[in-house]
Write a protein that holds these residues in place. Structure first.
Motif, PDB file in Angstrom:
ATOM      1  N   ARG A  37       0.813  -1.282  -0.124  1.00  0.00           N
ATOM      2  CA  ARG A  37      -0.061  -0.295   0.020  1.00  0.00           C
ATOM      3  C   ARG A  37       0.800   0.993   0.101  1.00  0.00           C
ATOM      4  NH1 ARG A  37      -4.908  -2.227   0.994  1.00  0.00           N
ATOM      5  NH2 ARG A  37      -5.277  -4.061   2.203  1.00  0.00           N
ATOM      6  N   CYS A  38       2.074   1.213  -0.866  1.00  0.00           N
ATOM      7  CA  CYS A  38       2.954   2.487  -0.899  1.00  0.00           C
ATOM      8  C   CYS A  38       2.575   3.020  -2.046  1.00  0.00           C
ATOM      9  CB  CYS A  38       4.330   1.978  -0.923  1.00  0.00           C
ATOM     10  SG  CYS A  38       4.673   0.898   0.534  1.00  0.00           S
ATOM     11  N   GLU A  39       2.623   4.478  -2.203  1.00  0.00           N
ATOM     12  CA  GLU A  39       2.363   5.403  -3.286  1.00  0.00           C
ATOM     13  C   GLU A  39       3.480   5.275  -4.249  1.00  0.00           C
ATOM     14  OE1 GLU A  39       2.454   9.254  -1.227  1.00  0.00           O
ATOM     15  OE2 GLU A  39       0.381   8.925  -0.692  1.00  0.00           O
ATOM     16  N   ALA A  40       3.037   5.076  -5.476  1.00  0.00           N
ATOM     17  CA  ALA A  40       3.891   5.068  -6.676  1.00  0.00           C
ATOM     18  C   ALA A  40       3.829   6.582  -7.180  1.00  0.00           C
ATOM     19  CB  ALA A  40       3.397   4.129  -7.640  1.00  0.00           C
ATOM     20  N   THR A  41       5.030   7.264  -6.979  1.00  0.00           N
ATOM     21  CA  THR A  41       5.155   8.645  -7.683  1.00  0.00           C
ATOM     22  C   THR A  41       6.018   8.586  -8.712  1.00  0.00           C
ATOM     23  OG1 THR A  41       7.194   9.056  -6.468  1.00  0.00           O
ATOM     24  CG2 THR A  41       5.427   9.531  -5.371  1.00  0.00           C
ATOM     25  N   ILE A  42       5.758   9.529  -9.583  1.00  0.00           N
ATOM     26  CA  ILE A  42       6.552   9.651 -10.999  1.00  0.00           C
ATOM     27  C   ILE A  42       8.328   9.643 -10.640  1.00  0.00           C
ATOM     28  CG2 ILE A  42       7.339  11.238 -12.613  1.00  0.00           C
ATOM     29  CD1 ILE A  42       4.187  10.261 -13.030  1.00  0.00           C
ATOM     30  N   TRP A  43       8.596  10.058  -9.442  1.00  0.00           N
ATOM     31  CA  TRP A  43       9.990  10.017  -9.297  1.00  0.00           C
ATOM     32  C   TRP A  43      10.324   8.370  -9.135  1.00  0.00           C
ATOM     33  CZ3 TRP A  43      13.998  12.738  -9.489  1.00  0.00           C
ATOM     34  CH2 TRP A  43      15.418  12.482  -8.977  1.00  0.00           C
ATOM     35  N   LYS A  44       9.609   7.637  -8.509  1.00  0.00           N
ATOM     36  CA  LYS A  44       9.652   6.290  -7.975  1.00  0.00           C
ATOM     37  C   LYS A  44       9.894   5.566  -9.388  1.00  0.00           C
ATOM     38  CE  LYS A  44       8.145   6.415  -3.389  1.00  0.00           C
ATOM     39  NZ  LYS A  44       7.188   5.783  -2.339  1.00  0.00           N
ATOM     40  N   ILE A  45       8.807   5.839 -10.139  1.00  0.00           N
ATOM     41  CA  ILE A  45       8.589   5.215 -11.535  1.00  0.00           C
ATOM     42  C   ILE A  45      10.043   5.579 -12.326  1.00  0.00           C
ATOM     43  CG2 ILE A  45       7.380   5.266 -13.668  1.00  0.00           C
ATOM     44  CD1 ILE A  45       4.759   5.784 -11.947  1.00  0.00           C
ATOM     45  N   ALA A  46      10.616   6.699 -12.425  1.00  0.00           N
ATOM     46  CA  ALA A  46      11.702   7.113 -13.075  1.00  0.00           C
ATOM     47  C   ALA A  46      12.835   6.222 -12.437  1.00  0.00           C
ATOM     48  CB  ALA A  46      12.064   8.504 -13.120  1.00  0.00           C
ATOM     49  N   ALA A  70      -2.103   0.110 -10.184  1.00  0.00           N
ATOM     50  CA  ALA A  70      -2.907   0.536  -9.308  1.00  0.00           C
ATOM     51  C   ALA A  70      -4.233   0.446  -9.116  1.00  0.00           C
ATOM     52  CB  ALA A  70      -2.576   2.003  -9.057  1.00  0.00           C
ATOM     53  N   ASP A  71      -4.771   0.163 -10.368  1.00  0.00           N
ATOM     54  CA  ASP A  71      -6.205  -0.230 -10.391  1.00  0.00           C
ATOM     55  C   ASP A  71      -6.671  -1.356  -9.732  1.00  0.00           C
ATOM     56  OD1 ASP A  71      -8.823  -1.074 -11.248  1.00  0.00           O
ATOM     57  OD2 ASP A  71      -8.635   0.156 -13.027  1.00  0.00           O
ATOM     58  N   PRO A  72      -7.456  -1.350  -8.781  1.00  0.00           N
ATOM     59  CA  PRO A  72      -7.600  -2.467  -7.808  1.00  0.00           C
ATOM     60  C   PRO A  72      -8.402  -3.604  -8.584  1.00  0.00           C
ATOM     61  CG  PRO A  72      -8.856  -0.728  -6.889  1.00  0.00           C
ATOM     62  CD  PRO A  72      -8.297   0.005  -8.245  1.00  0.00           C
ATOM     63  N   LYS A  73      -8.628  -3.585  -9.962  1.00  0.00           N
ATOM     64  CA  LYS A  73      -9.095  -4.551 -10.785  1.00  0.00           C
ATOM     65  C   LYS A  73      -7.862  -5.586 -11.424  1.00  0.00           C
ATOM     66  CE  LYS A  73     -11.726  -1.675 -12.981  1.00  0.00           C
ATOM     67  NZ  LYS A  73     -12.605  -1.157 -14.145  1.00  0.00           N
ATOM     68  N   SER A  74      -6.701  -4.899 -11.108  1.00  0.00           N
ATOM     69  CA  SER A  74      -5.578  -5.448 -11.880  1.00  0.00           C
ATOM     70  C   SER A  74      -5.220  -6.995 -11.137  1.00  0.00           C
ATOM     71  CB  SER A  74      -4.330  -4.530 -11.700  1.00  0.00           C
ATOM     72  OG  SER A  74      -3.967  -4.548 -10.572  1.00  0.00           O
ATOM     73  N   CYS A 125       9.266  -2.793  -9.754  1.00  0.00           N
ATOM     74  CA  CYS A 125       8.349  -1.870  -9.014  1.00  0.00           C
ATOM     75  C   CYS A 125       7.549  -2.784  -7.949  1.00  0.00           C
ATOM     76  CB  CYS A 125       7.318  -1.284  -9.826  1.00  0.00           C
ATOM     77  SG  CYS A 125       7.917   0.026 -10.745  1.00  0.00           S
ATOM     78  N   LEU A 126       7.126  -3.971  -8.366  1.00  0.00           N
ATOM     79  CA  LEU A 126       6.592  -4.698  -7.422  1.00  0.00           C
ATOM     80  C   LEU A 126       7.352  -4.900  -5.997  1.00  0.00           C
ATOM     81  CD1 LEU A 126       5.042  -7.683  -9.645  1.00  0.00           C
ATOM     82  CD2 LEU A 126       3.951  -5.719  -8.359  1.00  0.00           C
ATOM     83  N   ILE A 127       8.714  -5.089  -6.261  1.00  0.00           N
ATOM     84  CA  ILE A 127       9.743  -5.294  -4.955  1.00  0.00           C
ATOM     85  C   ILE A 127       9.636  -3.834  -4.407  1.00  0.00           C
ATOM     86  CG2 ILE A 127      12.184  -5.782  -4.356  1.00  0.00           C
ATOM     87  CD1 ILE A 127      11.985  -7.789  -6.839  1.00  0.00           C
ATOM     88  N   ASN A 128      10.223  -2.715  -5.126  1.00  0.00           N
ATOM     89  CA  ASN A 128      10.555  -1.454  -4.529  1.00  0.00           C
ATOM     90  C   ASN A 128       9.234  -0.772  -4.090  1.00  0.00           C
ATOM     91  OD1 ASN A 128      13.257  -1.974  -4.728  1.00  0.00           O
ATOM     92  ND2 ASN A 128      13.314  -1.462  -6.965  1.00  0.00           N
ATOM     93  N   ILE A 129       8.115  -0.765  -4.804  1.00  0.00           N
ATOM     94  CA  ILE A 129       7.110   0.188  -4.493  1.00  0.00           C
ATOM     95  C   ILE A 129       5.880  -0.550  -3.646  1.00  0.00           C
ATOM     96  CG2 ILE A 129       5.310   1.728  -5.224  1.00  0.00           C
ATOM     97  CD1 ILE A 129       7.237   2.315  -7.535  1.00  0.00           C
TER      98      ILE A 129
END
Length: 177
Positions: A37-46, A70-74, A125-129
């Motif tokens: 439940r961590c925020e994925a920011t543009i910076w973290k994505i980059a 991030a969509d709950p349906k994913s 991203c699954l690991i870090n975010i």
């Protein structure tokens, strides 16, 4: 920070180069990823894009991928079960051919930078975010870390592309998990 493979160092210069390919603020929250439940920011994505070996012009693809995740349906929370389901990333549209992603014959070989690095980006991203941690929030026993991203050969197929099946306009650039 990784699944055990080497990464490209996410230097400030490399991350800032990625950010040139988006008009969104570095601290903008694109979504919240589970299970952490961590925020994925543009910076973290980059940062994760650099580490995965993505070219800066992939940044819009990476942002779209995280928006989809991030969509709950994913169903991202189901990826941490014993069977270790890893999602397939499916890409449609002219952008992917322009960026020289592999499509059509041999598309799962992953012999091109785009297919492999975009998929690895998602894994990182699954690991870090999302904070998917083996033995803690990830109980997988079988499966792989990631598969190459698939680009549908829209022009070469007798079938309607997945993007159109999902009701996107013909010729749209679409990221599906």
């Amino acid at each position: 920070w990784t699944e055990g493979l080497p990464i490209a160092p996410p230097t400030i210069a490399a991350v800032e180069e990625m950010l040139k390919y988006t008009d969104r603020a570095a601290d903008e929250v694109v979504g919240v990823l589970r299970p952490g439940r961590c925020e994925a920011t543009i910076w973290k994505i980059a940062v994760n894009g650099v580490m995965a070996g993505c070219r800066p012009e992939y940044m819009p693809i990476l942002v779209a991928l995280i928006e989809a995740a991030a969509d709950p349906k994913s169903g991202i929370e189901g990826f941490n079960s014993t069977s270790g389901q890893i999602p397939i990333v499916i890409l449609n549209g002219p952008l992917f051919k322009e960026l020289n992603f592999n499509h059509g014959q041999g598309m799962m070989r992953g012999w091109r930078q785009g297919n492999i690095s975009v998929s690895r980006f998602y894994s990182l991203c699954l690991i870090n975010i999302a904070r998917l941690r083996l033995g803690e929030s990830d109980m997988t026993v079988f499966d792989r870390n990631y598969y190459p991203a698939i680009v549908e050969a829209d022009d070469d197929s007798p079938w309607e592309p997945l993007s159109e099946t999902l009701r996107f306009k013909q010729g749209s650039n679409v990221v599906t998990i």
